[in-house]
Design a protein around this motif. Sequence first.
Motif, PDB file in Angstrom:
ATOM      1  N   PRO A  18       0.828  -1.218   0.000  1.00 41.09           N
ATOM      2  CA  PRO A  18       0.000   0.000   0.000  1.00 41.09           C
ATOM      3  C   PRO A  18       0.859   1.264   0.000  1.00 41.09           C
ATOM      4  O   PRO A  18       1.960   1.271   0.555  1.00 41.09           O
ATOM      5  CB  PRO A  18      -0.792  -0.113   1.303  1.00 41.09           C
ATOM      6  CG  PRO A  18      -0.058  -1.086   2.148  1.00 41.09           C
ATOM      7  CD  PRO A  18       0.723  -1.979   1.235  1.00 41.09           C
ATOM      8  N   PHE A  19       0.341   2.323  -0.614  1.00 43.12           N
ATOM      9  CA  PHE A  19       1.011   3.622  -0.558  1.00 43.12           C
ATOM     10  C   PHE A  19       0.015   4.709  -0.909  1.00 43.12           C
ATOM     11  O   PHE A  19      -1.071   4.431  -1.424  1.00 43.12           O
ATOM     12  CB  PHE A  19       2.226   3.679  -1.504  1.00 43.12           C
ATOM     13  CG  PHE A  19       1.882   3.596  -2.974  1.00 43.12           C
ATOM     14  CD1 PHE A  19       1.617   4.747  -3.706  1.00 43.12           C
ATOM     15  CD2 PHE A  19       1.831   2.368  -3.631  1.00 43.12           C
ATOM     16  CE1 PHE A  19       1.296   4.677  -5.065  1.00 43.12           C
ATOM     17  CE2 PHE A  19       1.517   2.290  -4.977  1.00 43.12           C
ATOM     18  CZ  PHE A  19       1.250   3.440  -5.701  1.00 43.12           C
ATOM     19  N   GLY A  20       0.404   5.965  -0.636  1.00 40.32           N
ATOM     20  CA  GLY A  20      -0.449   7.108  -0.982  1.00 40.32           C
ATOM     21  C   GLY A  20       0.355   8.216  -1.623  1.00 40.32           C
ATOM     22  O   GLY A  20       0.633   8.196  -2.811  1.00 40.32           O
TER      23      GLY A  20
ATOM     24  N   THR B 135       0.400   6.056   4.517  1.00 42.21           N
ATOM     25  CA  THR B 135      -0.310   4.870   3.994  1.00 42.21           C
ATOM     26  C   THR B 135       0.644   3.691   3.810  1.00 42.21           C
ATOM     27  O   THR B 135       0.255   2.532   3.943  1.00 42.21           O
ATOM     28  CB  THR B 135      -0.985   5.211   2.649  1.00 42.21           C
ATOM     29  OG1 THR B 135      -1.787   6.382   2.825  1.00 42.21           O
ATOM     30  CG2 THR B 135      -1.853   4.073   2.150  1.00 42.21           C
TER      31      THR B 135
ATOM     32  N   ALA C  23      -1.340  -3.441   4.847  1.00 38.53           N
ATOM     33  CA  ALA C  23      -2.219  -2.335   5.237  1.00 38.53           C
ATOM     34  C   ALA C  23      -2.447  -2.254   6.746  1.00 38.53           C
ATOM     35  O   ALA C  23      -2.652  -1.176   7.297  1.00 38.53           O
ATOM     36  CB  ALA C  23      -3.564  -2.469   4.521  1.00 38.53           C
TER      37      ALA C  23
ATOM     38  N   VAL D 170      -7.201   2.436  -1.876  1.00 37.36           N
ATOM     39  CA  VAL D 170      -5.988   2.954  -1.231  1.00 37.36           C
ATOM     40  C   VAL D 170      -5.917   2.444   0.215  1.00 37.36           C
ATOM     41  O   VAL D 170      -6.940   2.315   0.888  1.00 37.36           O
ATOM     42  CB  VAL D 170      -5.980   4.506  -1.273  1.00 37.36           C
ATOM     43  CG1 VAL D 170      -7.074   5.088  -0.402  1.00 37.36           C
ATOM     44  CG2 VAL D 170      -4.627   5.076  -0.861  1.00 37.36           C
ATOM     45  N   GLY D 171      -4.718   2.099   0.668  1.00 35.20           N
ATOM     46  CA  GLY D 171      -4.537   1.692   2.052  1.00 35.20           C
ATOM     47  C   GLY D 171      -5.088   0.327   2.394  1.00 35.20           C
ATOM     48  O   GLY D 171      -5.299   0.013   3.558  1.00 35.20           O
ATOM     49  N   GLN D 172      -5.366  -0.466   1.368  1.00 29.65           N
ATOM     50  CA  GLN D 172      -5.806  -1.845   1.615  1.00 29.65           C
ATOM     51  C   GLN D 172      -4.751  -2.787   1.033  1.00 29.65           C
ATOM     52  O   GLN D 172      -3.927  -2.384   0.223  1.00 29.65           O
ATOM     53  CB  GLN D 172      -7.110  -2.133   0.862  1.00 29.65           C
ATOM     54  CG  GLN D 172      -8.326  -1.396   1.350  1.00 29.65           C
ATOM     55  CD  GLN D 172      -9.524  -1.760   0.491  1.00 29.65           C
ATOM     56  OE1 GLN D 172      -9.497  -1.623  -0.725  1.00 29.65           O
ATOM     57  NE2 GLN D 172     -10.573  -2.235   1.124  1.00 29.65           N
ATOM     58  N   ASP D 173      -4.848  -4.059   1.402  1.00 33.43           N
ATOM     59  CA  ASP D 173      -4.023  -5.058   0.731  1.00 33.43           C
ATOM     60  C   ASP D 173      -4.726  -5.523  -0.543  1.00 33.43           C
ATOM     61  O   ASP D 173      -4.899  -6.719  -0.786  1.00 33.43           O
ATOM     62  CB  ASP D 173      -3.743  -6.230   1.684  1.00 33.43           C
ATOM     63  CG  ASP D 173      -2.793  -5.810   2.800  1.00 33.43           C
ATOM     64  OD1 ASP D 173      -1.813  -5.098   2.517  1.00 33.43           O
ATOM     65  OD2 ASP D 173      -3.042  -6.178   3.963  1.00 33.43           O
TER      66      ASP D 173
ATOM     67  N   ASP E 267      -4.295  -4.773  -4.488  1.00 33.11           N
ATOM     68  CA  ASP E 267      -3.326  -4.140  -5.376  1.00 33.11           C
ATOM     69  C   ASP E 267      -4.040  -3.588  -6.610  1.00 33.11           C
ATOM     70  O   ASP E 267      -3.930  -4.136  -7.709  1.00 33.11           O
ATOM     71  CB  ASP E 267      -2.257  -5.170  -5.771  1.00 33.11           C
ATOM     72  CG  ASP E 267      -1.087  -4.516  -6.493  1.00 33.11           C
ATOM     73  OD1 ASP E 267      -0.879  -3.294  -6.314  1.00 33.11           O
ATOM     74  OD2 ASP E 267      -0.396  -5.230  -7.239  1.00 33.11           O
TER      75      ASP E 267
ATOM     76  N   LYS F 127      -2.195   3.822  -8.655  1.00 40.96           N
ATOM     77  CA  LYS F 127      -2.707   3.411  -7.352  1.00 40.96           C
ATOM     78  C   LYS F 127      -2.439   4.525  -6.333  1.00 40.96           C
ATOM     79  O   LYS F 127      -1.648   5.421  -6.574  1.00 40.96           O
ATOM     80  CB  LYS F 127      -2.003   2.125  -6.910  1.00 40.96           C
ATOM     81  CG  LYS F 127      -2.329   0.938  -7.806  1.00 40.96           C
ATOM     82  CD  LYS F 127      -1.630  -0.328  -7.346  1.00 40.96           C
ATOM     83  CE  LYS F 127      -0.142  -0.283  -7.652  1.00 40.96           C
ATOM     84  NZ  LYS F 127       0.544  -1.542  -7.312  1.00 40.96           N
ATOM     85  N   GLY F 128      -3.109   4.445  -5.201  1.00 42.66           N
ATOM     86  CA  GLY F 128      -2.757   5.295  -4.058  1.00 42.66           C
ATOM     87  C   GLY F 128      -3.324   6.696  -4.057  1.00 42.66           C
ATOM     88  O   GLY F 128      -2.873   7.541  -3.290  1.00 42.66           O
TER      89      GLY F 128
ATOM     90  N   ARG G  63      -4.613  11.981  -1.406  1.00 37.88           N
ATOM     91  CA  ARG G  63      -3.247  11.680  -0.963  1.00 37.88           C
ATOM     92  C   ARG G  63      -2.218  11.913  -2.057  1.00 37.88           C
ATOM     93  O   ARG G  63      -1.105  12.346  -1.799  1.00 37.88           O
ATOM     94  CB  ARG G  63      -3.150  10.230  -0.459  1.00 37.88           C
ATOM     95  CG  ARG G  63      -3.826  10.039   0.879  1.00 37.88           C
ATOM     96  CD  ARG G  63      -3.729   8.603   1.392  1.00 37.88           C
ATOM     97  NE  ARG G  63      -4.693   8.420   2.464  1.00 37.88           N
ATOM     98  CZ  ARG G  63      -4.416   8.552   3.776  1.00 37.88           C
ATOM     99  NH1 ARG G  63      -3.199   8.792   4.181  1.00 37.88           N
ATOM    100  NH2 ARG G  63      -5.373   8.398   4.674  1.00 37.88           N
ATOM    101  N   SER G  64      -2.586  11.595  -3.310  1.00 35.66           N
ATOM    102  CA  SER G  64      -1.596  11.657  -4.385  1.00 35.66           C
ATOM    103  C   SER G  64      -1.393  13.066  -4.923  1.00 35.66           C
ATOM    104  O   SER G  64      -0.396  13.335  -5.578  1.00 35.66           O
ATOM    105  CB  SER G  64      -2.039  10.762  -5.544  1.00 35.66           C
ATOM    106  OG  SER G  64      -3.222  11.280  -6.135  1.00 35.66           O
TER     107      SER G  64
END
Lengths: 107, 464
Positions: free
Chosen positions: A39-41, A49, A95, B48-51, B53, B82-83, B114-115
């Motif tokens: 995960p990332f942000g 994140t 996460a 976002v912020g989950q497992d 992908d 992503k993200g 966030r991005s």
Amino acid sequence: MTAHEVELEWRDSDRAERLTVAAGETILGASEAAGLGLPFGCKTGACGTCTARLLDGEVAHKRLPRALKERHLADGYVLTCIATPTSDARLEVGAAVQADLVPNPWK
Amino acid sequence: MSDAEHPAEPHEHHDHDHDVEGPGYATPQAAIEQAEREKTAYVMGLHVGQDVDAPDFLAVVDVDPDSDTYGEVVDRVQMPNKGDELHHFGWNACSSSCHIGGLERRHLVIPGQRSSRIHIVDTKDRRDPEITKVIEPEEVYEQDLSAPHTVHCIPDGEILISMLGDADGELPGGFLELNDDFEIEGRWDPPGEIDMNYDFWYQPRHNVMVSTEWAAPQTYYPGFDLEDVEAGKYGRSLHFWDWEEGTVEQSIDLGEGGQIPLEVRFQHTPEGTHGYVGAALTSNIFHFWEEDDEWHAEKVIDFEPHDHEEWDIPVPPLVTDILISMDDRYLFGSNWIRGEVWMYDISDPSNPRKADTLSVGGYFGDIQEVQGRELVAGPQMLQLSLDGERLYWTTSLFSSWDNQFFPEEGEKGSVMLKADVNPRKGTMSLDEDFMVDFGEMPEGPARAHEIRWPDGDCTSDVWQ
């Protein structure tokens, strides 16, 4: 400056991966290139994140890890989006690790 | 109608017939009369912020009860990266440009909270929208801004976005302006006018814009820490701007009792100088109004904290969203932690009167599952049909804050629910036949956030 081996272990899961991270490369950058789906942000160290926990080894943050407070840094939390390993390392990822940073304040 | 040739001149709607040349409707009442029932909803969907992908997405939800796919996500536009944390979004044009011929309400402006990436989505085909442009974060950072939040169009085609931080995610925030080709025009406000930023709304006939305060992105992004509140890192002020000049004319500190003022709404009538803001943390509603050339704010609704048997301190209901019905008669809101949506009669704007509440989801809601689906969180982002008869909501607040208060939201996904509203009687009832399950997305359970209709809605349309 050499590449380092990084082991990633997902919490509450048997999943584990090995990653070679080039000198100066971020852990997230190497992980994305390998398609591991961490995960990332923001990718600038502000949002947390991508938070992981360092279990072994050393990493350096390439810019200020603004999402982490002193207590988080003291407990070994790192931001994979801006962290590069300075030795071989082992990290707890996924996460669920982000959720450690701030618990429910009323609970 | 000659306004299109003279867009800079003051706009006098009372001379109009109802065939406006540009997007939207001549008046709020015209919107109520002329809008067809909403058949399609656009909803922000998140991984976002989950497992999981996968990128976040724009969900196209079928809300046409005559359709075979009623209550289903019928199309998704996945973001290229992503993200992002898709959050709030807006249109390129609304009723504030109804005098501009050739302009259409057609492009969605979808920021990544966030991005700091901004996506432009063309909805020419309503059920098959497509991304036509992406503004990358680096271009946004060049303005020393980040963390885009609320999107409003400016009359005549430009777009204004509230930005909550500087390029590093620290303060101050500001406003980013896009031109009608969706290119960055620059920073709208001179730096230093405000420190914290969040939501905003403008009322052009009175040359005023109002903005609210969350915190620095580096403060709220990782989660909600009471220490940060005690350290004064969360906002509690309203800022009233000169809309033409882009400068703050007056700020009002709401005090200890007005902490974290988030969603802010003016009345829809262009004559209106009344509005409301929900102070999320202290869980109350402030009414603001103009009198004697000054803005005033006063607490008018207070939601009491709850004792939770397993928790140490009383927990606030957490007012996270509010909206005003198109006829300016009702204020609707959500108490995310309590598990409640409410409607107050605001026909006397200074004295809101409770009309009805619905106890659903959250920690204290009476209804905890719909169609056998556990709700796992409370009502959060609201949207109301233009005719005021259907209230819809989703249940995610913000990925990291969800993890603190409703950790199951990330594991099971959000739901989108609906209540039928009787605006004559001032009542609401949950429509248990409607439930969109964002837990059932192909890549895994997703969160769901803001909702918009293709033909305008109660949280974005403004009149000149």
